[in-house]
Write an enzyme that holds these catalytic residues in place. Structure first.
Site, PDB file in Angstrom:
ATOM      1  N   SER A 130       9.077   7.993  -3.834  1.00 16.34           N
ATOM      2  CA  SER A 130       8.492   6.656  -3.958  1.00 16.34           C
ATOM      3  C   SER A 130       9.405   5.610  -3.346  1.00 16.34           C
ATOM      4  O   SER A 130      10.638   5.774  -3.329  1.00 16.34           O
ATOM      5  CB  SER A 130       8.313   6.361  -5.453  1.00 16.34           C
ATOM      6  OG  SER A 130       8.059   4.997  -5.649  1.00 16.34           O
ATOM      7  N   TYR A 154      11.764   5.465 -14.231  1.00 16.88           N
ATOM      8  CA  TYR A 154      10.799   6.144 -13.351  1.00 16.88           C
ATOM      9  C   TYR A 154      11.404   6.337 -11.968  1.00 16.88           C
ATOM     10  O   TYR A 154      11.416   7.449 -11.424  1.00 16.88           O
ATOM     11  CB  TYR A 154       9.490   5.344 -13.253  1.00 16.88           C
ATOM     12  CG  TYR A 154       8.639   5.787 -12.084  1.00 16.88           C
ATOM     13  CD1 TYR A 154       7.998   7.019 -12.091  1.00 16.88           C
ATOM     14  CD2 TYR A 154       8.504   4.984 -10.938  1.00 16.88           C
ATOM     15  CE1 TYR A 154       7.244   7.450 -11.004  1.00 16.88           C
ATOM     16  CE2 TYR A 154       7.755   5.397  -9.857  1.00 16.88           C
ATOM     17  CZ  TYR A 154       7.126   6.630  -9.887  1.00 16.88           C
ATOM     18  OH  TYR A 154       6.396   7.050  -8.804  1.00 16.88           O
ATOM     19  N   LYS A 158      12.765   9.874  -9.574  1.00 21.55           N
ATOM     20  CA  LYS A 158      12.508  10.205  -8.160  1.00 21.55           C
ATOM     21  C   LYS A 158      13.837  10.383  -7.423  1.00 21.55           C
ATOM     22  O   LYS A 158      14.008  11.312  -6.630  1.00 21.55           O
ATOM     23  CB  LYS A 158      11.684   9.095  -7.502  1.00 21.55           C
ATOM     24  CG  LYS A 158      10.293   8.918  -8.082  1.00 21.55           C
ATOM     25  CD  LYS A 158       9.440  10.149  -7.848  1.00 21.55           C
ATOM     26  CE  LYS A 158       8.045  10.021  -8.397  1.00 21.55           C
ATOM     27  NZ  LYS A 158       7.315  11.297  -8.424  1.00 21.55           N
TER      28      LYS A 158
HETATM   29  P1  NAD Z   1      -1.608  10.482 -11.231  1.00 19.75           P
HETATM   30  O1  NAD Z   1      -1.121  10.184 -12.592  1.00 19.75           O
HETATM   31  O2  NAD Z   1      -3.008  10.131 -10.896  1.00 19.75           O
HETATM   32  O3  NAD Z   1      -1.370  12.010 -10.879  1.00 19.75           O
HETATM   33  C1  NAD Z   1      -0.301  12.763 -11.419  1.00 19.75           C
HETATM   34  C2  NAD Z   1      -0.894  14.023 -12.019  1.00 19.75           C
HETATM   35  O4  NAD Z   1       0.150  14.830 -12.550  1.00 19.75           O
HETATM   36  C3  NAD Z   1      -1.873  13.729 -13.163  1.00 19.75           C
HETATM   37  O5  NAD Z   1      -3.089  14.400 -12.902  1.00 19.75           O
HETATM   38  C4  NAD Z   1      -1.174  14.278 -14.401  1.00 19.75           C
HETATM   39  O6  NAD Z   1      -2.100  14.766 -15.347  1.00 19.75           O
HETATM   40  C5  NAD Z   1      -0.297  15.360 -13.798  1.00 19.75           C
HETATM   41  N1  NAD Z   1       0.905  15.668 -14.571  1.00 19.75           N
HETATM   42  C6  NAD Z   1       1.864  14.816 -15.024  1.00 19.75           C
HETATM   43  N2  NAD Z   1       2.824  15.480 -15.664  1.00 19.75           N
HETATM   44  C7  NAD Z   1       2.501  16.799 -15.603  1.00 19.75           C
HETATM   45  C8  NAD Z   1       3.117  18.003 -16.072  1.00 19.75           C
HETATM   46  N3  NAD Z   1       4.253  17.980 -16.762  1.00 19.75           N
HETATM   47  N4  NAD Z   1       2.493  19.171 -15.834  1.00 19.75           N
HETATM   48  C9  NAD Z   1       1.328  19.224 -15.149  1.00 19.75           C
HETATM   49  N5  NAD Z   1       0.698  18.122 -14.677  1.00 19.75           N
HETATM   50  C10 NAD Z   1       1.286  16.927 -14.908  1.00 19.75           C
HETATM   51  O7  NAD Z   1      -0.596   9.763 -10.213  1.00 19.75           O
HETATM   52  P2  NAD Z   1      -0.704   9.573  -8.630  1.00 19.75           P
HETATM   53  O8  NAD Z   1      -0.837   8.124  -8.368  1.00 19.75           O
HETATM   54  O9  NAD Z   1      -1.664  10.516  -8.049  1.00 19.75           O
HETATM   55  O10 NAD Z   1       0.782   9.972  -8.236  1.00 19.75           O
HETATM   56  C11 NAD Z   1       1.120  11.276  -7.802  1.00 19.75           C
HETATM   57  C12 NAD Z   1       2.612  11.333  -7.546  1.00 19.75           C
HETATM   58  O11 NAD Z   1       2.959  10.328  -6.591  1.00 19.75           O
HETATM   59  C13 NAD Z   1       3.451  11.051  -8.789  1.00 19.75           C
HETATM   60  O12 NAD Z   1       4.581  11.897  -8.770  1.00 19.75           O
HETATM   61  C14 NAD Z   1       3.882   9.610  -8.603  1.00 19.75           C
HETATM   62  O13 NAD Z   1       5.100   9.334  -9.225  1.00 19.75           O
HETATM   63  C15 NAD Z   1       4.010   9.521  -7.077  1.00 19.75           C
HETATM   64  N6  NAD Z   1       3.842   8.154  -6.586  1.00 19.75           N
HETATM   65  C16 NAD Z   1       2.723   7.452  -6.906  1.00 19.75           C
HETATM   66  C17 NAD Z   1       2.585   6.146  -6.460  1.00 19.75           C
HETATM   67  C18 NAD Z   1       1.377   5.319  -6.835  1.00 19.75           C
HETATM   68  O14 NAD Z   1       1.452   4.090  -6.779  1.00 19.75           O
HETATM   69  N7  NAD Z   1       0.255   5.901  -7.202  1.00 19.75           N
HETATM   70  C19 NAD Z   1       3.593   5.563  -5.661  1.00 19.75           C
HETATM   71  C20 NAD Z   1       4.713   6.337  -5.345  1.00 19.75           C
HETATM   72  C21 NAD Z   1       4.828   7.637  -5.801  1.00 19.75           C
END
Ligand code: NAD
Ligand code: UDP
Length: 349
Positions: A130, A154, A158
């Site tokens: 991120s 958070y 990362k």
């Molecule tokens: P999201 O919450 O929609 O998706 C994450 C998924 O991981 C969810 O479906 C959740 O149920 C699953 N999950 C969490 N912990 C788990 C575990 N221990 N075991 C199994 N499943 C688990 O989030 P997103 O927006 O799709 O983000 C995906 C990734 O991208 C994340 O790692 C997030 O930190 C990273 N990210 C997101 C953003 C953003 O703004 N959306 C920005 C930068 C990085």
């Protein structure tokens, strides 16, 4: 990578579901693991329907990343060519309140995954990092060389995972790892059939604004109007989630490059947009007025953050295609067709 079999952790989530769809359309075989902590199995069902006329299929395994025996069993039964690792908790405020929960879920979960991958000789990984690892940058656009300094637990999960990946590659060059630093993913698949469906009150600008537009919330609170930006509101690099998903396919391809070791790439558009500019674009796309209430700055927020995308363009041969108007129009298409996300009504949320 020649098409193969990919495990996607967190594949039922927002970015994961869009990426699984692009993988299927590109001919990959996909296995999703997700504990559905922040997502719905309906997302996977809809991805299946969208990809119905393409040969490969997706299997879904509801499990926690930290459940080592279950993960081990899955790797023993299927040979995966690579893993795309999205699973993680991502709410900045919650991470400040519950740091151990974040370190356990994100860091311990990733260590468990890496151990099981190593045991089964699967050493190709694409990881969701991120822009949060840049903290409050003094210089924009942010290049990948910018010093790392996360501003909250958070962001630190990362940062720690990035360091763990660099460490395992240092002692075992068989590991091929690409860490993608996302800027601000928004929008939805143009079909309006899959999109973002956060649990509870959304933390991020776009899902919050979307809920105002469909009448679920009265107004958008704009955090800070005294920044040194064009209109005083915070500036971010918004990127369409489908462009982001395509960035993962580009990263998978890059994993086959013999010169790849452990690399990071920014995924953004390289353009900064203010909160008020985003509100105006969303009003235009939706035809809805978004009432705004101005409040103080949100603690921990950077003033202005956008990516240098040169490295990804040059080395991954990838570039974001969608502009802000398309991001808002696709977000609205999803929101207007699914005002309560994957749930049929508010009562079930
Ligand atoms: P999201 O919450 O929609 O998706 C994450 C998924 O991981 C969810 O479906 C959740 O149920 C699953 N999950 C969490 N912990 C788990 C575990 N221990 N075991 C199994 N499943 C688990 O989030 P997103 O927006 O799709 O983000 C995906 C990734 O991208 C994340 O790692 C997030 O930190 C990273 N990210 C997101 C953003 C953003 O703004 N959306 C920005 C930068 C990085
Ligand atoms: N923001 C806002 N109101 C909200 C949510 C976000 O004004 O309800 C602002 C926030 O201060 C930042 C921008 O919108 O300037 C993007 O915030 P988001 O939480 O979506 O992403 P991040 O801050 O993690 O980059």
């Amino acid at each position: 990578m020649a098409v193969g079999s990919i495990m996607v952790t967190g594949g039922a989530g927002y970015i994961g579901s869009h990426t699984v769809l692009q993988l299927l359309l590109d001919g990959y075989q996909v296995a999703v693991i997700d504990n559905l902590d922040n997502s719905s199995a309906t997302a996977i069902q809809r991805v299946r329907e969208l990809a119905a006329h393409h040969g490969p299929s997706v299997t879904f395994h509801q499990m926690d990343l930290r459940d080592k025996p279950a993960l081990d069993k899955l790797f023993a039964s299927t040979k995966f060519d690579a893993v795309i690792h999205f699973a993680g908790l991502k709410a900045v405020g919650e991470s400040v309140e519950k740091p151990l929960m974040y370190y356990d879920n994100n860091v311990v979960g990733t260590i468990t995954l890496l151990e099981v991958m190593a045991t089964h000789g699967c050493k190709k990984l694409v990881f969701s990092s991120s822009a949060a690892v840049y903290g409050w940058p003094k210089v924009v656009p942010c290049t990948e060389e910018y010093p790392l300094s996360a501003a909250n637990p958070y962001g630190r999960t990362k940062l720690f995972i990035e360091e763990i990946c660099r460490d395992i590659h240092r002692i075992d060059s068989e590991w091929k790892i690409i860490m993608l630093r996302y800027f601000n993913p928004v929008g939805a698949h143009p079909s309006g059939y899959i999109g973002e469906d956060p649990r509870g009150i959304p933390n991020n600008l776009m899902p919050f604004m979307q809920q105002v537009a469909v009448g679920r919330r009265p107004a958008l609170t704009v955090f800070g109007s005294d920044y040194s930006t064009r209109d005083g509101t915070g500036v971010r690099d918004y990127i369409h989630v489908v462009d982001l998903a395509d960035g993962h396919i580009a990263a998978l391809n890059k994993l086959s490059d013999p010169s790849i070791g452990c690399e990071v790439y920014n995924l953004g558009t390289g353009k900064g947009t203010s909160v008020l500019e985003m509100v105006a674009a969303f009003e235009k796309a939706s035809g809805k007025e978004i009432p705004v209430v101005f409040s103080g700055r949100r603690p921990g927020d950077a003033e202005i953050l956008y990516a240098s995308t040169k490295k990804a363009e040059l080395e991954l041969n990838w570039k974001a295609k969608y502009d802000i108007n398309e991001m808002c129009s696709h977000q609205w298409n999803w929101a207007s067709k699914n005002p309560y996300g994957y749930k049929p009504s508010e009562s079930k949320s």
